[in-house]
Design an enzyme around this catalytic site. Sequence first.
Site, short mmCIF file in Angstrom:
data_model
loop_
_atom_site.label_atom_id
_atom_site.label_comp_id
_atom_site.label_asym_id
_atom_site.label_seq_id
_atom_site.Cartn_x
_atom_site.Cartn_y
_atom_site.Cartn_z
N GLU A 157 -11.54 -31.06 -20.59
CA GLU A 157 -11.60 -31.87 -21.81
C GLU A 157 -12.13 -33.25 -21.48
O GLU A 157 -11.93 -33.76 -20.38
CB GLU A 157 -10.20 -31.99 -22.42
CG GLU A 157 -9.76 -30.68 -23.04
CD GLU A 157 -8.37 -30.74 -23.65
OE1 GLU A 157 -8.17 -30.09 -24.69
OE2 GLU A 157 -7.48 -31.40 -23.10
N CYS A 185 -13.94 -40.81 -21.74
CA CYS A 185 -13.01 -40.52 -20.64
C CYS A 185 -13.32 -39.11 -20.14
O CYS A 185 -13.19 -38.14 -20.90
CB CYS A 185 -11.58 -40.62 -21.17
SG CYS A 185 -10.34 -40.14 -19.97
N CYS A 229 -5.08 -30.21 -12.18
CA CYS A 229 -4.84 -31.28 -11.20
C CYS A 229 -3.69 -30.87 -10.30
O CYS A 229 -2.71 -30.27 -10.75
CB CYS A 229 -4.50 -32.58 -11.91
SG CYS A 229 -4.27 -33.97 -10.77
N CYS A 263 1.99 -35.33 -11.30
CA CYS A 263 2.72 -36.47 -11.89
C CYS A 263 3.58 -35.93 -13.03
O CYS A 263 3.09 -35.19 -13.88
CB CYS A 263 1.74 -37.53 -12.40
SG CYS A 263 0.60 -38.11 -11.14
N CYS A 299 2.74 -36.10 -16.92
CA CYS A 299 1.37 -35.73 -17.32
C CYS A 299 1.25 -34.23 -17.55
O CYS A 299 1.62 -33.43 -16.70
CB CYS A 299 0.41 -36.19 -16.22
SG CYS A 299 -1.26 -35.61 -16.47
N GLY A 347 -7.60 -34.35 -13.77
CA GLY A 347 -7.89 -34.36 -12.34
C GLY A 347 -7.75 -35.71 -11.67
O GLY A 347 -7.68 -36.75 -12.32
N GLU A 348 -7.68 -35.67 -10.34
CA GLU A 348 -7.62 -36.86 -9.50
C GLU A 348 -9.01 -37.04 -8.89
O GLU A 348 -9.40 -36.27 -7.98
CB GLU A 348 -6.53 -36.68 -8.43
CG GLU A 348 -6.64 -37.62 -7.24
CD GLU A 348 -6.67 -39.09 -7.60
OE1 GLU A 348 -5.75 -39.56 -8.29
OE2 GLU A 348 -7.62 -39.79 -7.18
N SER A 376 -10.19 -44.03 -11.96
CA SER A 376 -8.74 -44.21 -11.87
C SER A 376 -8.13 -43.23 -10.88
O SER A 376 -8.41 -42.03 -10.94
CB SER A 376 -8.13 -43.99 -13.26
OG SER A 376 -6.73 -44.00 -13.16
N LEU A 417 -0.15 -46.77 -11.41
CA LEU A 417 0.96 -47.25 -10.57
C LEU A 417 2.31 -46.69 -11.04
O LEU A 417 2.98 -45.98 -10.31
CB LEU A 417 0.97 -48.78 -10.57
CG LEU A 417 1.96 -49.44 -9.63
CD1 LEU A 417 1.68 -49.09 -8.18
CD2 LEU A 417 1.97 -50.95 -9.83
N ASN A 466 3.55 -41.36 -24.10
CA ASN A 466 3.31 -40.53 -25.30
C ASN A 466 4.09 -39.24 -25.15
O ASN A 466 3.62 -38.33 -24.46
CB ASN A 466 1.82 -40.15 -25.40
CG ASN A 466 0.97 -41.36 -25.56
OD1 ASN A 466 1.12 -42.09 -26.52
ND2 ASN A 466 0.09 -41.59 -24.60
N CYS A 524 -3.46 -40.56 -23.15
CA CYS A 524 -3.27 -40.50 -21.71
C CYS A 524 -2.25 -39.44 -21.31
O CYS A 524 -1.16 -39.39 -21.86
CB CYS A 524 -2.72 -41.85 -21.24
SG CYS A 524 -3.95 -42.85 -20.50
S1 SF4 Z 1 -4.39 -35.95 -14.13
FE1 SF4 Z 1 -3.84 -37.97 -13.29
S2 SF4 Z 1 -1.81 -38.44 -14.15
FE2 SF4 Z 1 -2.17 -36.24 -14.44
S3 SF4 Z 1 -1.21 -35.22 -12.66
FE3 SF4 Z 1 -3.37 -35.60 -12.15
S4 SF4 Z 1 -3.38 -37.59 -11.10
FE4 SF4 Z 1 -1.41 -37.43 -12.17
#
Ligand code: SF4
Length: 351
Positions: free
Chosen positions: A103, A116, A123, A127, A130, A171-172, A201, A225, A300, A343
């Site tokens: 997406e 974005c 991912c 986290c 998320c 994703g990271e 990011s 962070l 959110n 987010c």
């Molecule tokens: S997409 Fe970003 S916030 Fe979500 S798990 Fe992966 S690194 Fe963490």
Amino acid sequence: MKSRKAVVTTMPSKTNLKSLSKPELESFVKDSGLPLFRAKQLVHWIYERHALSIADITEFSKDLREKLSGKAYLSSPELVSRLVSEDGTEKFLFGLEDGERIECVLIPDEERLTLCISSQAGCAMGCRFCLTGRLGLKRNLFAHEIADQVIAAARIIAPRRITNIVLMGMGEPLANIENVAEALRRITGLMKISPRRVTLSTAGIVPAIRELPKKAPPVNLAVSLNATTDAVRNSVMPVNRTYPLGKLFEACRKYPLQPRRKITFEYVLLKDVNDSAGDARRLVCLLKGIPSKVNLIPFNPYEGAEFGRPDDERVLEFQQVLLKGSLTALIRKSKGREIQAACGQLEAGYR
Ligand code: SF4
């Protein structure tokens, strides 16, 4: 929506010109017995005119288009759905050649139109706040699949123009640094979007933060962070167990910033987890000496979320402590919440 079948036909016997870097495209042109200026024309038509196929490149003669179409093609992500939120935020769900889904989100904000984009399908970072993290990693995106999100969105929204890019989707990015670096070269060099208008990011993969300036154009860096102690960050962001705050801030302090640029620190405020005045004061101390700005993002909540959203008063108090500590701190309004485009809400229909 949950079907995993391929949505774009692959053509294994043909070369996908989008999978080639600029030097590789030049070699392809040379090996095809064509003069080098054809490579420049291809770059222009792919990255600036957003051609969907070789047949679209009308600057080429019919013969040349037919000759090239016999050995090459241009891939494009398939638009599976487009949702528009009341506040104007749009979410695009794209299908890739192997059936994976990603997406990206278009966010209008005054004179800016920010896209974005995703760097991975799913991912691995896990986290806890998320939704993407709950999917696990499906796979890394190829460079052209990252850059193609910009091309595809630009076609969809024309004549409006994308002004800014953030790699904050699924994703990271630093877990896929080679493909991300090549995609950034295409976005800034071939699509001509200034690196000042592009932000990557990361959740904080420290060795890759050190590598990034050597590999990629000088885009802006943002760090997700979300905590001011290792204990809290360990519990909400597993990456912190490998790269704790001390190592993360050491890498940030040494990061070679361009003149007048700052590192953005994103801080998702989780009710009663990381939203106290004490957290805010610790944040002021942690950021001392780092050219920085803080984006405060009240969480959110989504169905089944483990965390709550702090009330507005608590968010404002947190911001006040940062402002008194001479930090730049903005409260980010969540956009596109009702279409799950905010987010941490991207899950590409996988669930
Ligand atoms: S997409 Fe970003 S916030 Fe979500 S798990 Fe992966 S690194 Fe963490």
